[in-house]
Design an enzyme around this catalytic site. Structure first.
Site, short mmCIF file in Angstrom:
data_model
loop_
_atom_site.label_atom_id
_atom_site.label_comp_id
_atom_site.label_asym_id
_atom_site.label_seq_id
_atom_site.Cartn_x
_atom_site.Cartn_y
_atom_site.Cartn_z
CB SER A 15 -11.18 -4.14 8.90
OG SER A 15 -12.32 -3.37 8.64
NE ARG A 70 -3.66 -2.36 2.39
CZ ARG A 70 -4.63 -2.62 3.28
NH1 ARG A 70 -4.91 -1.72 4.21
NH2 ARG A 70 -5.30 -3.75 3.22
NE ARG A 90 -1.15 4.71 9.11
CZ ARG A 90 -2.44 4.39 8.91
NH1 ARG A 90 -2.84 4.05 7.71
NH2 ARG A 90 -3.30 4.44 9.91
NE ARG A 122 -1.75 -1.90 11.79
CZ ARG A 122 -2.56 -0.86 11.66
NH1 ARG A 122 -3.72 -0.85 12.32
NH2 ARG A 122 -2.24 0.17 10.89
CD GLU A 171 -8.17 -1.51 10.90
OE1 GLU A 171 -8.20 -2.29 9.93
OE2 GLU A 171 -8.16 -0.27 10.77
#
Length: 434
Positions: A361, A271, A286, A399, A358
């Site tokens: 999701s 990403r 991130r 994460r 988070e």
């Protein structure tokens, strides 16, 4: 993609639901849509009139020729020719209008489900439940960057090789990362009934259009050109294996008995995250490249919301087995992703940040992606019906690594290994620097 029939039936209601998403609203140019729809209706009405005229006049031609009225027959034939020319022009214009409507709808997000809390941003999200209690430490808490460095977590080498937001793992932390991914895959396949897959990491443009990353989010993707072939079709590095897993049913008509289809894969995710500079610049929260174990379900429309709740439970099971405190949050309309009709986030406790972050999701996209992909099944009435698609992280591996390091740290910097993870680390109960 939204159902254009729904737009035609009640445009105001659709716009009202879209307006519960983020503001200011630029999703649908209502006036441009109305103008195109008006022209489309006018053209279709005129087409039907012309077709009726052509049929009527064509019948007259044979009769006129039979009566020897050749001049009148020639005039009728000329009239048919003029009608055909107008029909051809109308068909060409109608094709352009349909393409413009299609392009317009490709940038419009999904409609929120009626059960989704209404709000403009994450402050309106609703906590559903919590599991576990954050640990009280009797020593100064260190973050995963400091804990990971002696274990082989190397941001400098990652930056040297690829630039910022890339990480190099070696030794114990690399082994922990691999163990987490294998553990997650085994739980999802052996306990939850998903089929393990290995997918391409580079996909074609239409695949990303199918799941909604394109055309709207091109700048958040990494795209590639095939070496030596400047004319090659554009291709993209996947930002999640949801993309490739979901598209396995594109342009297919499934038997109802095949549903649900449950797929999982471990893959890197890429990403570029344009516009997110300055957020979480320290550590692994991130990254431009990270690993994730993804869950995808293709379901009967009547079963999709039951499947969503199950998928959340499948993600929760990983966190519970890893002995990590977390909470489940229902996202509000303004915080949901582009293709989602309803989303739950799982947020894991991160001690060094003293907050939940988070880690998964889970979303029901209903028929939004299926309409773009033309993914259907033959229903009980023998008619083709769009499937519903769901996706969820089961979990984000990086994460999870952060959460394990921070939640299970010891005063000496070693890491307690949760019991469920020990078989993947050769029985180790404590992770120490090599």
């Amino acid at each position: 993609m939204l159902d254009i029939v729904q737009l035609r039936k009640d445009l105001d209601a659709v716009v009202a639901r879209l307006n519960t998403r983020k503001t200011p609203q630029t999703f649908l140019d209502v006036e441009a849509y109305r103008a195109l729809e008006t022209e489309r209706k006018t053209l279709q009405t005129r087409t039907e009139e012309l077709q009726a005229q052509r049929n009527s006049v064509s019948k007259q031609i044979g009769m006129l020729k039979g009566k020897g009225q050749h001049a009148e027959a020639d005039a009728a034939m000329a009239q048919v020719g003029a009608i055909k020319a107008e029909l051809d022009a109308g068909a060409a214009r109608l094709e352009v209008i349909q393409a413009e409507l299609q392009a317009m709808l490709m940038s419009v997000p999904n409609l929120p489900h009626e059960s989704v809390p209404v709000g403009s941003d994450e402050s309106a999200n609703v906590e559903v439940r919590r599991w576990g209690s954050p640990r009280s430490f009797d020593f100064p808490v260190r973050d995963h960057v400091d804990l990971g460095a002696p274990l082989g977590l190397d941001f400098e080498t990652g930056a040297l090789l690829s630039g910022s937001r890339f990480t190099f793992l070696r030794g114990p932390v690399a082994r922990l990362h691999r163990a987490l991914a294998q553990f997650m895959l085994d739980v999802q396949t052996q306990e939850h009934g998903y089929t393990e897959c290995y997918t391409p990491y580079i996909v074609n443009r239409e695949v990303l259009e199918g799941t909604g990353q394109l055309p709207k989010f091109k700048e958040d993707m990494f795209w590639v050109l095939r070496g030596g072939d400047e004319q090659a079709a554009e291709q993209y590095l996947i930002s999640t294996s949801e993309i490739s897993l979901t598209n396995t049913v594109r342009e297919r008509v499934l038997a109802e008995s095949e549903l649900p289809i449950k797929l999982t894969a471990h893959s890197p995710c890429f990403r570029s995250e344009a516009g997110s500079a300055g957020r979480d610049t320290r550590g692994m929260i991130r990254q431009h490249q990270f690993d994730k174990v993804e869950m995808v379900q293709i379901t009967h429309p009547e079963q999709s919301y039951q499947a969503l709740e199950q998928m959340v439970g499948h993600a929760e099971a990983i966190l519970q087995k890893l002995e990590l405190p977390y909470r489940v949050v229902a996202l509000c309309t303004g915080d949901m992703g582009f293709g989602a009709a309803k989303t739950y986030d799982l947020e894991v406790w991160v001690p060094a940040q003293n907050t939940y972050r988070e880690i998964s999701s889970c979303s029901n996209c209903e028929s939004f992606q299926a309409r773009r992909m033309q993914a259907r099944f033959k229903n009980a009435q023998g008619k083709n019906e769009l499937v519903h698609t769901l996706n969820g992280s089961g979990l984000a591996v990086g994460r999870a690594l952060v959460a394990v390091l921070e939640n299970h740290q010891n005063a000496d910097g070693s890491i307690h290994v949760p019991a469920a993870l020990r078989p993947y680390l050769g029985g180790l109960d404590t992770l120490r620097a090599a």
